[in-house]
Design an enzyme around this catalytic site. Structure first.
Site, PDB file in Angstrom:
ATOM      1  N   ASP A  91       0.857  -1.180   0.000  1.00  0.00           N
ATOM      2  CA  ASP A  91       0.000   0.000   0.000  1.00  0.00           C
ATOM      3  C   ASP A  91       0.895   1.233   0.000  1.00  0.00           C
ATOM      4  O   ASP A  91       1.529   1.559   1.011  1.00  0.00           O
ATOM      5  CB  ASP A  91      -0.919   0.020   1.232  1.00  0.00           C
ATOM      6  CG  ASP A  91      -2.109  -0.917   1.083  1.00  0.00           C
ATOM      7  OD1 ASP A  91      -2.041  -1.857   0.256  1.00  0.00           O
ATOM      8  OD2 ASP A  91      -3.098  -0.729   1.810  1.00  0.00           O
ATOM      9  N   LYS A 155      -6.824   3.569  -3.205  1.00  0.00           N
ATOM     10  CA  LYS A 155      -7.256   3.518  -1.804  1.00  0.00           C
ATOM     11  C   LYS A 155      -7.465   4.948  -1.322  1.00  0.00           C
ATOM     12  O   LYS A 155      -6.721   5.858  -1.696  1.00  0.00           O
ATOM     13  CB  LYS A 155      -6.179   2.806  -0.985  1.00  0.00           C
ATOM     14  CG  LYS A 155      -6.392   2.780   0.525  1.00  0.00           C
ATOM     15  CD  LYS A 155      -5.236   2.041   1.195  1.00  0.00           C
ATOM     16  CE  LYS A 155      -5.282   2.158   2.709  1.00  0.00           C
ATOM     17  NZ  LYS A 155      -4.126   1.488   3.356  1.00  0.00           N
ATOM     18  N   LYS A 184     -10.386   0.567  -2.716  1.00  0.00           N
ATOM     19  CA  LYS A 184     -10.236   0.243  -1.296  1.00  0.00           C
ATOM     20  C   LYS A 184     -10.535   1.465  -0.431  1.00  0.00           C
ATOM     21  O   LYS A 184      -9.676   2.317  -0.233  1.00  0.00           O
ATOM     22  CB  LYS A 184      -8.816  -0.267  -1.001  1.00  0.00           C
ATOM     23  CG  LYS A 184      -8.579  -0.575   0.486  1.00  0.00           C
ATOM     24  CD  LYS A 184      -7.177  -1.063   0.745  1.00  0.00           C
ATOM     25  CE  LYS A 184      -6.883  -1.168   2.237  1.00  0.00           C
ATOM     26  NZ  LYS A 184      -5.498  -1.636   2.515  1.00  0.00           N
TER      27      LYS A 184
END
Length: 229
Positions: A91, A155, A184
């Site tokens: 991430d 995300k 996400k």
């Protein structure tokens, strides 16, 4: 939903002040709930891989966290180091100052520097936009750039900024993506109802703090029991 809620969850164990024993306990909690991944600090990669071996939970690590302001070349080196250790997912915090500056070539290069490392290795790359600091127009454009730069997910948030995922932002990301990249939501998801709302909007993964696992997974069990009465 086409799977139980725990299989959407990336359970974050990211508090910088955590002692190693506390990180181990938090990782164990994620494994006990069979979350999709446990998302850890780089310094905890080894213990997370050790603890999760043979379980249903894989290891995700954050990169350029939490501000995303490091050099793109250094982000690429980070990614290589984490992949060599054996992580399954990364991430990455994009330089959202570049997004706010509308320096789109720099945004694309920042993501590409990492995706060019992760894609050949088969490691999933999620790009954190820190949407609380962006306009909806910037969120949409950044989503397009992440698609162009061959990331696997966009995300919303680190959980360390001024806000987390909102319905409006996630809908913007889903509508822009049109199935070309996964979504996400992260930040502020602490119960089953909110988690389900984002899945119903089109989220493929959810970023949550490990302390919310009981409430989210227990909330699904309660909702299922109520439906079956």
């Amino acid at each position: 939903m086409n799977k139980t809620i725990n299989r959407y969850l990336d359970a974050a164990v990211l508090y910088p002040e955590m002692a190693r024993r506390d990180a181990r306990e938090a990782i164990k909690t994620a494994i006990d709930y069979q979350s999709r991944t446990v998302c850890v600090r780089p310094c905890d990669i080894d213990i997370a891989l050790e603890q999760s071996q043979g379980t249903q939970t894989e290891v995700c690590v954050v990169l350029g966290f939490p501000h995303g302001c490091g050099l793109s070349e250094v982000k690429a080196l980070e990614a290589k180091a984490y992949i060599e250790k054996g992580v399954h997912e990364i991430d990455m915090v994009v330089n959202y100052g570049f997004i706010r500056s509308h320096e789109w070539d720099l945004v694309e290069n920042d993501i590409l520097s990492v995706s060019e490392v992760t894609r050949p290795a088969g490691v999933i790359l999620k790009v954190i936009l820190e949407t609380s600091e962006l306009s909806l127009e910037q969120v949409a454009r950044a989503t397009e750039i992440a698609i162009k730069a061959q990331a696997d997910f966009v995300k919303t948030s680190t959980g360390f900024a001024s806000g987390g995922a909102t319905r409006e932002v996630v809908k913007t990301m889903v509508d822009t993506a049109k199935g070309r990249i996964k979504i996400k939501p992260s930040g502020g998801i602490r119960d089953y109802a909110r988690a389900k709302m984002f899945v119903d909007l089109g989220a493929d993964r959810l970023g949550i703090g490990y302390t919310s696992l009981a409430a989210i997974c227990g909330g699904e069990s309660a909702a299922t029991a109520s439906t079956n009465k």
